[in-house]
Design an enzyme around this catalytic site. Structure first.
Site, PDB file in Angstrom:
ATOM      1  CE1 TYR A  86      13.656  -5.785   2.562  1.00 44.91           C
ATOM      2  CE2 TYR A  86      13.726  -8.160   2.231  1.00 44.91           C
ATOM      3  CZ  TYR A  86      14.156  -6.892   1.902  1.00 44.91           C
ATOM      4  OH  TYR A  86      15.084  -6.718   0.913  1.00 44.91           O
ATOM      5  CG  ASP A 122       8.894  -7.288  -3.776  1.00 46.42           C
ATOM      6  OD1 ASP A 122       9.886  -6.731  -4.277  1.00 46.42           O
ATOM      7  OD2 ASP A 122       8.734  -7.433  -2.545  1.00 46.42           O
ATOM      8  NE  ARG A 127      17.098  -7.775  -7.074  1.00 50.50           N
ATOM      9  CZ  ARG A 127      17.853  -7.192  -6.152  1.00 50.50           C
ATOM     10  NH1 ARG A 127      18.894  -6.458  -6.506  1.00 50.50           N
ATOM     11  NH2 ARG A 127      17.578  -7.333  -4.867  1.00 50.50           N
ATOM     12  NE  ARG A 132       9.077   0.269 -11.405  1.00 46.52           N
ATOM     13  CZ  ARG A 132       8.692   1.211 -10.574  1.00 46.52           C
ATOM     14  NH1 ARG A 132       7.540   1.822 -10.750  1.00 46.52           N
ATOM     15  NH2 ARG A 132       9.455   1.564  -9.558  1.00 46.52           N
ATOM     16  NE  ARG A 190      15.930  -0.953 -10.055  1.00 45.65           N
ATOM     17  CZ  ARG A 190      16.535  -0.623  -8.912  1.00 45.65           C
ATOM     18  NH1 ARG A 190      16.413   0.604  -8.437  1.00 45.65           N
ATOM     19  NH2 ARG A 190      17.256  -1.515  -8.267  1.00 45.65           N
TER      20      ARG A 190
END
Length: 349
Positions: free
Chosen positions: A156, A79, A30, A43, A34
């Site tokens: 998921y 993703d 990652r 974003r 963010r």
């Protein structure tokens, strides 16, 4: 895409092959995300799925941490759940909640309804981003492709999103084993084709994220996961690129993870690196394993922890420095840079 001799000499790839690289290479799970202001600027205008769907945007986000920190690998921005969308599952990302699947898989009939996937068409945006990034990267920086492992993706799909208990997943696994194995097989085949296409598009190394395998006892892993994970790694072997096998909370599963496959085993921060390397065998590479929360510590404590990991690696070839899981959203960028510098300067020969 053929890997030239210059590209094959990238330090991350040499380490993954168990060769001396001149210093310990470092990248971060990652690392594009963010905590970076340049990512947040993108974003602010685009959703995660919009970025993934636009090769130029995904490529730009992938390259941001390489430019800023001088890490030794770029991992493509995508993703792990992208492959389930063309299979027929309705994926969205809710603010503060993560992925949400509106039509989860709960029955054998749900498994039967899943569509076959032509990855070149359905996931072409990821492949396009890989081609752009590889053309931009220097030969010394490896390009990593990735996918979620069948168990993690299946969990998921069944839960309909993130979970801590895995109740629906285990209910399905225990109560409908035939449908479970059919689901796992379908995900495994799509994943193998997707990763092969990533290598063709320019990925020089692959990582398989089995992020939630740690929720399983070893016996359940052997019965319900190992055959499919082993089949995936067998399908990847002819691609001729190193593959990292990573899970979270999998200290009790290290030996069985090795049975499944992987040239490099990723460790989370709970297992000391030297102990983990001994258990997986020194013929394999090891990746890890700084606690992501350590990046919030004072510089002196951060340096102590980095030094401890390097001491445990003892200069053996085959170590790729990384976190023990993904970068956290508020991570101080100056501490990320400090780790890169500490690892490079502390291991240069």
């Amino acid at each position: 895409m053929a890997v030239t001799a210059a590209l094959a000499d990238a330090p991350v790839l040499k380490a993954a092959r168990g060769e001396r690289a001149g210093f310990t290479p470092v990248w971060f799970m990652r690392q594009a995300g963010r905590y970076l202001p340049e990512y947040r600027a993108i974003r602010a205008r685009h959703s995660l799925l919009e970025i993934c769907a636009e090769p130029e945007l995904a490529a730009e986000v992938t390259l941001q941490p390489v430019r800023r920190f001088g890490v030794d690998a770029a991992i493509i921005y995508a993703d792990i759940l992208l492959p389930i969308v063309p299979m027929g599952l309705d994926l969205s990302f809710a603010a503060g909640e993560g992925p949400v699947i509106a039509n989860p898989v709960r029955t054998g009939n749900d498994v039967e309804r899943l569509a076959d996937v032509e990855v070149e068409d359905a996931l072409g945006s990821v492949l396009g981003a890989l081609r752009i990034v590889r053309a931009e990267l220097p030969a010394s920086v490896a390009l990593i492709g990735f996918a979620g492992a069948p168990f993690t993706v299946a969990s998921y799909a069944i839960e309909g999103g993130s979970t801590r208990q895995f109740v629906e997943t285990k209910r399905f696994m225990y109560g409908a084993p035939e449908a479970w194995h059919k689901l796992m097989g379908r995900i495994q085949r799509v994943t193998a084709a997707y990763l092969a296409a990533q290598v063709e598009a320019g990925a020089q190394m692959l990582q398989v994220f089995d992020s939630w395998a740690g929720a399983l006892a070893a016996d359940d892993y052997r019965r319900f996961v190992l055959p499919h994970q082993r089949a995936l790694f067998s399908a990847l072997r002819p691609l001729g690129v190193p593959v990292v096998h990573f899970g979270v909370g999998t200290g009790h599963l290290l030996e069985v993870l090795c049975e499944a496959g992987g040239d490099v085993i990723g460790l989370d921060w709970r297992t000391p690196l030297d102990e983990g390397w001994r258990r997986v065998g020194e013929h394999r590479g090891i990746q890890g394993n700084l606690d992501p929360a350590a990046l919030f510590a004072p510089r002196s404590e951060l340096q102590r922890r980095v030094d401890d990991i390097l001491r445990r690696a003892a200069g053996r070839p085959g170590h790729i420095f990384n976190l023990g899981h993904g970068m956290l959203p508020a991570t101080p960028t100056e501490h990320v840079q400090a780790v890169v510098d500490l690892v490079h300067e502390g291991t240069a020969s």
